[in-house]
Design a protein around this motif. Structure first.
Motif, PDB file in Angstrom:
ATOM      1  N   LYS A 151      30.157  41.938  36.396  1.00 16.82           N
ATOM      2  CA  LYS A 151      31.101  41.760  35.616  1.00 16.82           C
ATOM      3  C   LYS A 151      32.333  42.390  36.294  1.00 16.82           C
ATOM      4  N   TYR A 152      31.820  43.765  36.901  1.00 16.41           N
ATOM      5  CA  TYR A 152      32.837  44.541  37.481  1.00 16.41           C
ATOM      6  C   TYR A 152      33.478  43.839  38.618  1.00 16.41           C
ATOM      7  N   GLY A 153      32.599  43.240  39.597  1.00 17.94           N
ATOM      8  CA  GLY A 153      32.848  42.328  40.749  1.00 17.94           C
ATOM      9  C   GLY A 153      34.197  41.528  40.286  1.00 17.94           C
ATOM     10  N   ILE A 154      33.961  40.810  39.259  1.00 15.41           N
ATOM     11  CA  ILE A 154      35.092  39.906  38.754  1.00 15.41           C
ATOM     12  C   ILE A 154      36.198  40.409  38.336  1.00 15.41           C
ATOM     13  N   GLU A 155      36.128  41.460  37.473  1.00 17.72           N
ATOM     14  CA  GLU A 155      37.221  42.326  37.084  1.00 17.72           C
ATOM     15  C   GLU A 155      38.110  42.566  38.118  1.00 17.72           C
ATOM     16  N   GLU A 156      37.380  43.371  39.281  1.00 17.22           N
ATOM     17  CA  GLU A 156      38.121  43.928  40.285  1.00 17.22           C
ATOM     18  C   GLU A 156      38.855  42.984  41.080  1.00 17.22           C
ATOM     19  N   ALA A 157      38.171  41.852  41.337  1.00 15.84           N
ATOM     20  CA  ALA A 157      38.731  40.679  42.138  1.00 15.84           C
ATOM     21  C   ALA A 157      40.029  40.303  41.293  1.00 15.84           C
ATOM     22  N   TYR A 158      39.991  40.329  40.113  1.00 10.73           N
ATOM     23  CA  TYR A 158      41.253  39.770  39.348  1.00 10.73           C
ATOM     24  C   TYR A 158      42.242  40.628  39.365  1.00 10.73           C
ATOM     25  N   GLU A 159      42.027  41.935  39.315  1.00 11.72           N
ATOM     26  CA  GLU A 159      42.770  43.098  39.278  1.00 11.72           C
ATOM     27  C   GLU A 159      43.614  43.185  40.867  1.00 11.72           C
ATOM     28  N   LEU A 160      42.653  42.586  41.830  1.00  9.87           N
ATOM     29  CA  LEU A 160      43.238  42.875  43.208  1.00  9.87           C
ATOM     30  C   LEU A 160      44.277  41.642  43.258  1.00  9.87           C
ATOM     31  N   VAL A 161      43.950  40.557  42.571  1.00  6.53           N
ATOM     32  CA  VAL A 161      44.938  39.116  42.718  1.00  6.53           C
ATOM     33  C   VAL A 161      46.539  39.879  42.050  1.00  6.53           C
ATOM     34  N   GLU A 162      46.158  40.451  40.855  1.00  6.87           N
ATOM     35  CA  GLU A 162      47.214  40.916  40.000  1.00  6.87           C
ATOM     36  C   GLU A 162      48.205  41.687  40.974  1.00  6.87           C
ATOM     37  N   ALA A 163      47.541  42.756  41.866  1.00  6.72           N
ATOM     38  CA  ALA A 163      48.346  43.592  42.663  1.00  6.72           C
ATOM     39  C   ALA A 163      49.213  42.966  43.643  1.00  6.72           C
ATOM     40  N   ILE A 164      48.371  41.842  44.138  1.00  6.04           N
ATOM     41  CA  ILE A 164      49.207  40.973  45.216  1.00  6.04           C
ATOM     42  C   ILE A 164      50.055  40.273  44.693  1.00  6.04           C
ATOM     43  N   GLU A 165      49.965  39.675  43.585  1.00  7.13           N
ATOM     44  CA  GLU A 165      51.278  38.828  43.069  1.00  7.13           C
ATOM     45  C   GLU A 165      52.278  39.722  42.380  1.00  7.13           C
ATOM     46  N   ASP A 166      52.078  41.163  42.281  1.00  8.18           N
ATOM     47  CA  ASP A 166      52.941  41.865  41.709  1.00  8.18           C
ATOM     48  C   ASP A 166      53.766  42.450  43.033  1.00  8.18           C
ATOM     49  N   GLY A 167      53.114  42.732  44.110  1.00  8.37           N
ATOM     50  CA  GLY A 167      53.738  43.003  45.237  1.00  8.37           C
ATOM     51  C   GLY A 167      53.959  44.391  45.111  1.00  8.37           C
ATOM     52  N   ASP A 168      52.990  45.291  44.519  1.00  5.35           N
ATOM     53  CA  ASP A 168      52.741  46.633  44.384  1.00  5.35           C
ATOM     54  C   ASP A 168      52.006  47.160  45.346  1.00  5.35           C
ATOM     55  N   ARG A 169      52.546  47.974  46.596  1.00  7.57           N
ATOM     56  CA  ARG A 169      51.670  48.098  47.589  1.00  7.57           C
ATOM     57  C   ARG A 169      50.613  49.347  47.312  1.00  7.57           C
ATOM     58  N   ALA A 304      49.759  28.935  40.739  1.00  9.49           N
ATOM     59  CA  ALA A 304      50.998  28.572  40.033  1.00  9.49           C
ATOM     60  C   ALA A 304      50.836  28.652  38.624  1.00  9.49           C
ATOM     61  N   LEU A 305      49.694  28.296  37.941  1.00 10.36           N
ATOM     62  CA  LEU A 305      49.657  28.815  36.602  1.00 10.36           C
ATOM     63  C   LEU A 305      49.588  30.036  36.134  1.00 10.36           C
ATOM     64  N   ARG A 306      49.353  30.923  36.987  1.00  7.37           N
ATOM     65  CA  ARG A 306      49.165  32.402  36.807  1.00  7.37           C
ATOM     66  C   ARG A 306      50.974  32.857  36.704  1.00  7.37           C
ATOM     67  N   ALA A 307      51.387  32.106  37.693  1.00 11.48           N
ATOM     68  CA  ALA A 307      53.091  32.713  37.837  1.00 11.48           C
ATOM     69  C   ALA A 307      53.839  32.228  36.886  1.00 11.48           C
ATOM     70  N   ALA A 308      53.420  30.749  36.303  1.00 14.40           N
ATOM     71  CA  ALA A 308      53.939  30.250  35.118  1.00 14.40           C
ATOM     72  C   ALA A 308      53.822  31.286  33.982  1.00 14.40           C
ATOM     73  N   ALA A 309      52.497  31.609  33.763  1.00 18.79           N
ATOM     74  CA  ALA A 309      52.019  32.429  32.693  1.00 18.79           C
ATOM     75  C   ALA A 309      52.790  33.749  32.461  1.00 18.79           C
ATOM     76  N   ARG A 310      52.827  34.072  33.743  1.00 17.88           N
ATOM     77  CA  ARG A 310      53.691  35.581  33.876  1.00 17.88           C
ATOM     78  C   ARG A 310      55.099  35.503  33.334  1.00 17.88           C
ATOM     79  N   ALA A 311      55.716  34.092  33.859  1.00 16.96           N
ATOM     80  CA  ALA A 311      56.851  34.065  33.249  1.00 16.96           C
ATOM     81  C   ALA A 311      56.944  33.789  31.876  1.00 16.96           C
ATOM     82  N   TYR A 312      55.943  33.055  31.282  1.00 13.82           N
ATOM     83  CA  TYR A 312      56.197  33.216  29.768  1.00 13.82           C
ATOM     84  C   TYR A 312      55.755  34.765  29.159  1.00 13.82           C
ATOM     85  N   ARG A 313      54.934  35.403  29.694  1.00 12.08           N
ATOM     86  CA  ARG A 313      54.714  36.669  29.238  1.00 12.08           C
ATOM     87  C   ARG A 313      56.056  37.349  29.005  1.00 12.08           C
TER      88      ARG A 313
END
Length: 323
Positions: A151-169, A304-313
């Protein structure tokens, strides 16, 4: 009346070496300095470099001089090389700094000479060593299994994707480290398997072999001028390796729904298959059609859905801020 010429203050060389490089593998400037030195000092009689220096005919004195004693040893334009050992080194450098700052003594030339350098990726060795110790000594880590960590592998992969989408180096660097930890952790656990053990070196060797085999345009005689040609090479080589009965083989069904639909659509399109959408009513089939259409247009429906969801957030937060 004659006056004595001032005594030349000499030279102090602090010779450092990376613990990640095998002892004895010193740079040529380091060996030249050692051979030419008037005196070589080391406070640690178990220093890993000592056997190799002595084998090369370099006499090393085991001593821990004070800063003033080191200055005295350099008098007369002598060169003294010091092999830092970690123990007491800070006191020596602090003492030299105090003497230099006092303005009352003529200081010798001070030089920090790296005798060996870390190769790219050398810090991975530290990670392996740290993970090995944690696995042995940590009450929690020592009890973990592949299934327990999944489960931690899945969580860490999603957090990595979020960091990429945020553009936070900074966040990206940290999350990459967390994903890397999962790889090293699982490899360390795998070493303990009684029937089929493997190590982090086996993991690295496997991916190195795979990368070389799947890049014949880099390591072989084939050529590829465009990203599309590279992808074709990759898919062709992968198909030969896997010997699959279906284009759907190897597609993980546990991934998010939109990503799964897009992956299946990509396999179908690459194989030039004419597959009709399954008949059915409901939102699932509508989403499937949208995912396939997005993949055909070169878009990632999951992203694309994540980007739309972030805009919704953000819209939700804006409304909350008005309340």
């Amino acid at each position: 009346m004659t006056t004595e010429a001032p005594v030349a203050p000499g030279r102090i060389v602090l010779l450092t070496a990376s613990h990640r490089v095998a002892p004895g593998l010193l740079s040529w400037p380091a060996w030249q300095t050692l051979h030419a030195a008037d005196q070589v000092l080391c406070s640690d009689d178990a220093h890993p470099q000592l056997p190799y220096l002595r084998e090369a005919g370099i006499g090393v004195e085991i001593a821990a001089p004070t800063a003033q004693e080191l200055l005295d040893a350099c008098a007369g334009d002598r060169t003294v090389v010091v092999l830092p050992s970690g123990e007491g080194d800070q006191a020596l450098t602090d003492g030299l700094a105090r003497l230099a700052g006092s303005g009352r003594v003529q200081m010798p030339d001070l030089e920090l000479l790296p005798g060996s350098y870390d190769l790219p990726g050398a810090r991975l060795l530290d990670l392996v060593q740290v993970m090995d110790r944690i696995r042995r000594e940590c009450p929690w880590s020592s009890q973990q299994t592949h299934k327990g960590l999944a489960k931690y592998g899945i969580e860490e992969a999603y957090e990595l994707v979020e960091a990429i989408e945020d553009g936070d180096r900074d966040e990206l660097r940290e999350e990459l480290g967390d994903v890397l930890l999962q790889v090293v952790f699982h490899a360390r656990i795998a070493q303990e398997d009684e029937d089929e053990p493997f190590s982090i070196d086996d993991v690295a060797a496997t991916i190195v072999e795979k990368l070389i085999h799947r890049h014949p345009h880099v390591f072989g005689e084939e050529s590829a001028e465009t990203p599309e040609e590279v992808k074709a090479h990759w898919l062709r080589t992968k198909a030969i390796e896997k010997q699959r009965d279906s284009v759907t083989d190897g597609v993980p069904l546990g991934q998010p729904g939109l990503a799964l639909a897009a992956k299946l659509a990509s396999r179908v399109r690459t194989a030039s298959l004419d597959v009709a959408l399954p008949a059915g009513d409901g939102i699932g089939y509508e989403l499937l059609g949208l995912a396939i259409r997005a993949e055909a247009q070169g878009a990632d429906p999951e992203a694309a859905l994540r980007a739309a969801a972030r805009a919704y957030r953000d819209a939700i937060r804006a409304v909350e801020g008005q309340v």
